[in-house]
Scaffold this active site. Structure first.
Site, PDB file in Angstrom:
ATOM      1  N   ASP A 145     -16.001  19.217   3.272  1.00  0.00           N
ATOM      2  CA  ASP A 145     -15.417  17.883   3.120  1.00  0.00           C
ATOM      3  C   ASP A 145     -16.089  16.900   4.069  1.00  0.00           C
ATOM      4  OD1 ASP A 145     -13.262  15.869   2.539  1.00  0.00           O
ATOM      5  OD2 ASP A 145     -12.343  17.619   1.611  1.00  0.00           O
TER       6      ASP A 145
ATOM      7  N   ASP B 105      -1.295  17.378  14.827  1.00  0.00           N
ATOM      8  CA  ASP B 105      -0.731  18.328  13.864  1.00  0.00           C
ATOM      9  C   ASP B 105      -1.811  19.215  13.238  1.00  0.00           C
ATOM     10  OD1 ASP B 105       1.741  19.185  13.147  1.00  0.00           O
ATOM     11  OD2 ASP B 105       2.037  17.758  11.504  1.00  0.00           O
TER      12      ASP B 105
ATOM     13  N   HIS C 218     -10.819  11.981   4.311  1.00  0.00           N
ATOM     14  CA  HIS C 218     -10.512  12.910   3.218  1.00  0.00           C
ATOM     15  C   HIS C 218     -10.343  14.337   3.740  1.00  0.00           C
ATOM     16  CE1 HIS C 218     -11.334  15.216  -0.534  1.00  0.00           C
ATOM     17  NE2 HIS C 218     -10.860  14.157  -1.157  1.00  0.00           N
TER      18      HIS C 218
ATOM     19  N   ASN D 140       6.377  23.649  11.976  1.00  0.00           N
ATOM     20  CA  ASN D 140       7.483  23.918  12.904  1.00  0.00           C
ATOM     21  C   ASN D 140       7.152  23.535  14.341  1.00  0.00           C
ATOM     22  OD1 ASN D 140      10.184  24.804  13.041  1.00  0.00           O
ATOM     23  ND2 ASN D 140       9.539  26.730  13.989  1.00  0.00           N
TER      24      ASN D 140
ATOM     25  N   VAL E  62       3.830  16.679   9.641  1.00  0.00           N
ATOM     26  CA  VAL E  62       3.975  17.417   8.389  1.00  0.00           C
ATOM     27  C   VAL E  62       3.861  18.911   8.666  1.00  0.00           C
ATOM     28  CG1 VAL E  62       3.087  15.530   6.978  1.00  0.00           C
ATOM     29  CG2 VAL E  62       1.484  17.160   7.978  1.00  0.00           C
TER      30      VAL E  62
ATOM     31  N   ALA F 178     -15.973  23.677 -10.332  1.00  0.00           N
ATOM     32  CA  ALA F 178     -14.810  24.262 -11.008  1.00  0.00           C
ATOM     33  C   ALA F 178     -15.213  25.068 -12.240  1.00  0.00           C
ATOM     34  CB  ALA F 178     -13.832  23.153 -11.392  1.00  0.00           C
TER      35      ALA F 178
ATOM     36  N   SER G  57      -7.983  16.813  -5.363  1.00  0.00           N
ATOM     37  CA  SER G  57      -8.422  17.087  -3.988  1.00  0.00           C
ATOM     38  C   SER G  57      -7.272  17.568  -3.121  1.00  0.00           C
ATOM     39  CB  SER G  57      -8.987  15.824  -3.344  1.00  0.00           C
ATOM     40  OG  SER G  57     -10.323  15.620  -3.712  1.00  0.00           O
TER      41      SER G  57
HETATM   42 CA    CA Z   1       3.799  19.682  12.009  1.00  0.00          CA
END
Ligand code: CA
Ligand code: CA
Length: 508
Positions: free
Chosen positions: A173, A182, A213, A226, A231, A318, A378
């Site tokens: 990428d 994160d 991206h 956690n 996210v 693909a 993506s």
């Molecule tokens: Ca997190």
């Protein structure tokens, strides 16, 4: 259910040609008739290594058991009177749990002796964007006007496994923001050369993201779960190796992509995420992916976002016919194929959520990006990549083909996706990490020739579906497996049919 592999699903006619079998049982793409040797159940058997639970037979005097304990030189740890004469007893030094259980059973004084099993709390990560419901593809309860359960069943899957910390996933990428709050803990580091991947544009080991991206894709598959921030990825922990082969204008060339594939292959990656493509066949790119295949690496490719049938207009990678490539289209929060997603009954394997995405962004260490403008295959591909990372961590002895069978065989199928991809379904992470549902023939019972046993994990709700032609499937029976993981079914309504196909799917 299970797939044999991509190739066999494309070879249905040869199966259909076998007309001499009176009972046509199948799991999609393969015959039933034998339980897969590589199908370990997902039943947890963790137990305390130093003690067992026993219950005395009614009428057995306490002194009798006490004398047995005395012979064994152990003392009861806890007696629970309200539960009959349940006792927690330690093992003798050097004794194993099975041996201790056998000794008590052979004494004739106990109703049962069993391990002191470990249980687990259901795991819900504390990441705010998950808790708020922004990450609908992981758990959809109808937020944002969506259809409840149009998701990959992530919370149910996380009861089984959250960590793929020993699995290296390469992301081809624009790079990754290594210091993101994160992502940082899940970024692979190179113990020999230093750095955190390969920057094919600069020829360095520092594939920093200058576009965004790559950091978005990385967060979908493996943002730290956690940790109370942002996210969570499909895998809460994993090792993300960045292969920077796209520039800040989102342009990348095969030469740089191939260099990054080779870097991934020679540095321990088990899965490669390729949220990229073009309508151009390349022998060198095909060869690089085939070499990765020879190394047992799974290659996840996005199907593209042009609303095209890529069987008619092949899109690569693909569309390469190599059995380690899993290609992914994208669905909406209503479990329909997004009209912008490329599709193909042969060249797209499955779909995954891909609209109104939200993920980690490259602009700052606490930067996130998302909303209705953020969509595409993506972002669906890394859902599948994260699922592969968890499946590889849970089933370490299996080949790439077997792991692919688990993920493709576990999809949730919908009529709206039929004909749009090989499986006709959307990723279901819980099923990918669970025992498959298998059918095996039993002797005919009286007038009902179609009689078989359904096997999976214990207490699993399964639907038996039948079909006259492998094309149209109708649910005929729903039941929950017993403690041994099975139930039997005789089709009492087969209407004198000489042949009929069956498959087992997970009840949702
Ligand atoms: Ca997190
Ligand atoms: Ca769900």
């Amino acid at each position: 259910m299970t797939f044999n592999n991509r190739q066999s699903t494309r070879n249905f006619p040869s199966l259909v040609g076998t007309v001499f079998c009176s009972v046509w049982l199948m799991t999609v793409g393969g015959w039933c008739g034998s339980v897969r040797a590589n199908a370990p159940g997902d039943v947890r058997t963790e137990y305390h290594p130093g003690r067992i639970l026993i219950q005395a037979r009614p009428g057995v005097r306490g002194e009798s058991l006490a004398s047995l304990h005395g012979t064994r030189k152990v003392k009861v740890l806890i007696s629970i009177r309200g539960q009959g004469a349940l006792q927690l007893v330690p093992l003798e030094p050097g004794e194993s749990v099975p041996v201790a259980i056998k000794r008590y059973e052979e004494s004739g004084w106990v109703v049962f002796a069993e391990p002191d099993y470990a249980r687990h709390l259901a795991l819900t990560p504390n990441d705010p964007k998950y808790t708020e419901g922004t990450l609908w593809g992981l758990n959809n309860y109808g937020q944002g006007g969506g259809t409840p359960d149009a998701d990959i069943d992530a919370p149910e899957a996380w009861d089984i496994r959250t960590s793929a910390s020993n699995i290296v996933v390469a992301v081809l990428d624009t790079g990754i923001r290594r210091t993101h709050e994160d992502l940082a803990a899940n970024v692979w580091t190179n113990s020999t050369l230093g750095g955190f991947g390969w920057n094919a544009l600069a020829g360095t080991t520092s594939p920093a993201d200058d576009e965004g991206h790559g950091s978005l894709v990385s967060g979908v598959l493996g943002a730290v779960g956690n940790n109370g921030k942002g996210v969570t990825g499909v895998a809460w922990s994993v090792q993300i190796m960045a292969g920077k082969c796209f520039n800040s204008q989102r342009l990348g060339y095969d030469s740089d992509i191939i260099v990054c594939i080779d870097f991934a292959r020679t540095n321990g990656a088990k899965v490669i995420n390729a949220s990229l493509g073009a309508y151009a066949y390349s022998q060198s790119l095909s060869n690089a992916i085939f070499e990765a295949r020879q190394a047992g690496i799974i290659f996840v490719a996005s199907s593209g976002n042009d609303g095209n049938d890529i069987d008619a207009n092949p899109y690569y990678p693909a569309g390469f016919d190599i059995d380690n490539i899993v290609s992914v289209g994208f669905t909406t929060r209503d479990d329909t194929a997004d009209p912008r997603s490329n599709y193909g009954a042969r060249n797209v394997d499955l779909m995954a959520p891909g609209t109104s995405m939200y993920s980690t962004f490259f602009a700052a260490d606490n930067s996130y990006l998302g909303g209705s403008f953020l969509y595409g295959s993506s972002l669906a591909a890394p859902y599948v990549t994260g699922a592969f990372a968890l499946a590889l961590a849970k089933f370490p002895g299996e080949t790439h083909q077997q792991i692919i069978q688990r993920v493709l065989g576990g999809v949730d199928r919908f009529p709206s996706l039929s004909g749009k991809c090989v499986t006709g379904g959307r990723l279901n992470l819980r099923n990918a990490l669970s025992a498959p549902i298998l059918l095996s023939p039993l002797a005919a019972t009286g007038v009902h020739p179609f009689h078989f046993r359904v096997s999976s994990s214990p207490n699993r709700s399964c639907i038996v579906e039948s079909s006259p032609d492998l094309a149209t499937w109708t649910p005929v029976f729903t039941n929950t497996t017993a403690g041994d993981g099975t139930f039997d079914y005789a089709d009492t309504d087969s209407g004198g049919a000489l042949r009929r196909f069956y498959r087992g799917v997970s009840a949702q």
